[in-house]
Design an enzyme around this catalytic site. Structure first.
Site, PDB file in Angstrom:
ATOM      1  N   GLU A  35       0.963  -1.283   0.105  1.00  0.00           N
ATOM      2  CA  GLU A  35       0.057  -0.074   0.050  1.00  0.00           C
ATOM      3  C   GLU A  35       0.837   1.274  -0.080  1.00  0.00           C
ATOM      4  OE1 GLU A  35      -3.001  -0.318   2.860  1.00  0.00           O
ATOM      5  OE2 GLU A  35      -3.565  -2.114   2.486  1.00  0.00           O
ATOM      6  N   CYS A  36       1.968   1.128  -0.659  1.00  0.00           N
ATOM      7  CA  CYS A  36       3.199   2.105  -0.434  1.00  0.00           C
ATOM      8  C   CYS A  36       2.818   2.885  -2.008  1.00  0.00           C
ATOM      9  CB  CYS A  36       4.371   1.692  -0.469  1.00  0.00           C
ATOM     10  SG  CYS A  36       5.903   2.805  -0.949  1.00  0.00           S
ATOM     11  N   GLY A  37       3.240   4.053  -2.024  1.00  0.00           N
ATOM     12  CA  GLY A  37       3.016   4.880  -3.255  1.00  0.00           C
ATOM     13  C   GLY A  37       4.233   4.179  -4.472  1.00  0.00           C
ATOM     14  N   LEU A  38       5.198   3.363  -4.023  1.00  0.00           N
ATOM     15  CA  LEU A  38       5.937   2.719  -4.816  1.00  0.00           C
ATOM     16  C   LEU A  38       5.448   1.203  -5.188  1.00  0.00           C
ATOM     17  CD1 LEU A  38       9.353   4.091  -3.514  1.00  0.00           C
ATOM     18  CD2 LEU A  38       8.133   4.984  -5.215  1.00  0.00           C
ATOM     19  N   THR A  39       4.321   0.887  -4.657  1.00  0.00           N
ATOM     20  CA  THR A  39       3.962  -0.315  -4.916  1.00  0.00           C
ATOM     21  C   THR A  39       4.000  -0.905  -6.378  1.00  0.00           C
ATOM     22  OG1 THR A  39       2.522  -0.290  -3.019  1.00  0.00           O
ATOM     23  CG2 THR A  39       1.884  -2.060  -4.758  1.00  0.00           C
TER      24      THR A  39
END
Length: 118
Positions: free
Chosen positions: A36-40
């Site tokens: 659930e990270c912006g870098l997913t």
């Protein structure tokens, strides 16, 4: 470096292994991940990297962690399913672990010692 490769880790399917066993002698790219990270979307790139370089001796290993903004809240099964369904991930995933603090996994404690020894 031998010690690092032989530290016991749990894979996402609860198997106890080591980085040496998982990679089978290949070069390892160990990546801290979160669903659930912006870098997913990194999962897609990591999968492509794993596919492109597997025959040249690279093993990508994902290491999910929930210690950074609670961006990996799922169970190991949920994380594996998410990665597989959304990004086609076939590279090995470790069980969710902690990378900092008093509960840091021994693997990350060893990596930190290695970094600090430079």
């Amino acid at each position: 470096m031998t010690e690092l490769l032989d530290i016991p880790v749990h894979t996402s399917d609860s198997t106890i292994s080591t980085l040496r066993e998982i990679a089978g002698g290949n070069l390892i790219l160990l990546v801290n991940t979160a669903s659930e990270c912006g870098l997913t979307p990194q999962y897609a790139g990591l999968q492509q990297l794993a596919e492109d370089y597997a025959d040249r001796g690279l093993t990508v290993i994902g290491a999910p962690c929930n210690q950074f903004g609670a961006q990996e809240p799922g169970t190991d099964d949920e994380i594996s399913e998410f990665c597989s369904l959304n990004y086609g991930v076939t590279f090995p995933l470790l069980a969710k672990l902690e990378v900092k603090g008093e509960s840091a996994h021994p693997l990350y404690c060893a990596l930190t010692r290695f970094r600090d020894a430079r």
